[in-house]
Design an enzyme around this catalytic site. Structure first.
Site, PDB file in Angstrom:
ATOM      1  N   CYS A 170       0.847  -1.201   0.000  1.00 53.91           N
ATOM      2  CA  CYS A 170       0.000   0.000   0.000  1.00 53.91           C
ATOM      3  C   CYS A 170       0.883   1.253   0.000  1.00 53.91           C
ATOM      4  CB  CYS A 170      -0.893  -0.017   1.240  1.00 53.91           C
ATOM      5  SG  CYS A 170      -1.844   1.498   1.475  1.00 53.91           S
ATOM      6  N   HIS A 230       2.128  -8.430  13.669  1.00 51.98           N
ATOM      7  CA  HIS A 230       1.315  -8.109  12.502  1.00 51.98           C
ATOM      8  C   HIS A 230       2.235  -7.887  11.302  1.00 51.98           C
ATOM      9  CE1 HIS A 230      -1.258  -5.713   9.805  1.00 51.98           C
ATOM     10  NE2 HIS A 230      -2.287  -6.235  10.447  1.00 51.98           N
ATOM     11  N   GLU A 284       2.273  -5.827   8.782  1.00 53.23           N
ATOM     12  CA  GLU A 284       2.710  -4.456   8.525  1.00 53.23           C
ATOM     13  C   GLU A 284       3.773  -4.035   9.528  1.00 53.23           C
ATOM     14  OE1 GLU A 284       1.154   0.076   9.043  1.00 53.23           O
ATOM     15  OE2 GLU A 284      -0.343  -1.353   8.321  1.00 53.23           O
ATOM     16  N   SER A 326     -10.800  -5.343   5.102  1.00 55.71           N
ATOM     17  CA  SER A 326     -10.401  -6.608   4.475  1.00 55.71           C
ATOM     18  C   SER A 326     -11.609  -7.471   4.109  1.00 55.71           C
ATOM     19  CB  SER A 326      -9.487  -7.389   5.433  1.00 55.71           C
ATOM     20  OG  SER A 326     -10.109  -7.544   6.697  1.00 55.71           O
TER      21      SER A 326
END
Length: 294
Positions: free
Chosen positions: A97, A129, A131, A270
């Site tokens: 992203c 996580h 990210e 999501s």
């Protein structure tokens, strides 16, 4: 008359939409496409893409992969992933992203910035996580991850702090952490913070509160692993205790439908739109059958 409404603002965010579009485009060309980790934290969408040919693998399998095509999902990856791909002849399709990519670069620059001042790079996010792993990777693993205000209280306030946030965290909780650090940081240390929370995600919170409050019953559709889903579902529950988390038609509790005149269906960044529509149709059919028996 029964009203069943899908929240028009729920569903994939820009980053997830882009990643899935790239996967579908590549799969349409034929050949094998690998994805490092679930492309999105929703089992139904993962299964749909698997049926199209997407092969999901973990980092262990990735380290043994050679001369293949690999999609990097929206969450982003640490530098080591790109280095390994180059060594193993892996062609990367990068779907990180843009918001996450900018954050990675900012943290990397902070880490590489020379200076006499001893500072802590702190990331407000969920440990483990995808990210967050990518963000910590920009600092050679030295960044400190905090998940809440209690963990923020354990920081060394005699050392300077540079605070960042995972893009999908709660803006309100981030602000509480900022205020706490401001109040406790030593006069000899410096504190700088960067609000790196994605507004496309953060702006859903006030809307989803309003949406949840407007209905008797809420079905929040999300994968159980979705960090963003947990946050948004919590917001629904705060304003409407009659909110229920489901990830498929099979999880609809028919008993909840009795007596409800207005049912809202919403989801995480999501959550695919087609899944919410599938659940909406199932609810209408179940209520129709119940009505025909009365």
């Amino acid at each position: 008359m029964l009203n069943v409404e899908i929240d028009e603002r729920s569903g994939f965010c820009f980053g997830v939409t882009t990643a899935i579009d790239k996967a579908e485009e590549e799969l349409a060309r034929g050949g094998t496409l690998y994805c490092l980790g679930d492309i999105v934290h929703n089992n139904r969408e993962v299964d749909r893409l698997k049926a199209m040919g997407l092969v999901t693998i973990g980092h262990g399998e990735f380290s043994r992969l050679h001369n293949a095509k690999m999609l990097l999902r929206a969450h982003g990856e640490p530098p080591e992933t790109y280095e390994l791909a180059k060594r193993n002849g892996i062609d990367i399709i990068d779907a990180t992203c843009p918001v996450v990519l900018r954050l990675q670069k900012r943290i990397e620059q902070e880490f590489l910035q020379a200076g006499e001042e001893e500072k802590q790079i702190v990331i407000f996010g969920k440990n483990g996580h995808a990210e967050v792993l990518g963000l910590v990777g920009q600092t050679a693993g030295r960044a400190i991850v905090i998940e809440n205000l209690e963990e923020a209280a354990k920081l060394d306030f005699n050392k300077s702090i540079r605070l960042y946030s995972q893009t999908t965290k709660s803006l309100e909780e981030f602000r509480r952490i900022v205020e706490y650090i401001r109040e406790h940081i030593s006069p000899q240390a410096t504190f700088e913070y960067y609000d790196t929370i994605c507004r496309q995600v953060a702006n859903r919170i006030p809307h989803i509160r309003k949406f949840a409050a407007a209905h008797d019953l809420i079905f929040f559709v999300s994968g159980k692993k979705s960090s963003n889903g947990k946050i948004l579902f919590g917001e629904c529950r705060t304003v409407n205790p009659n909110s229920h988390l489901i990830d498929s038609v099979e999880e609809i509790d028919r008993r909840l439908l009795s007596g409800a005149s207005s049912i809202g269906i919403c989801g995480a960044t999501s959550t695919p739109k087609w899944l919410m529509e599938e659940i909406c149709q199932a609810i209408k059919e179940l209520c129709g059958k119940a009505g025909s028996r009365e």
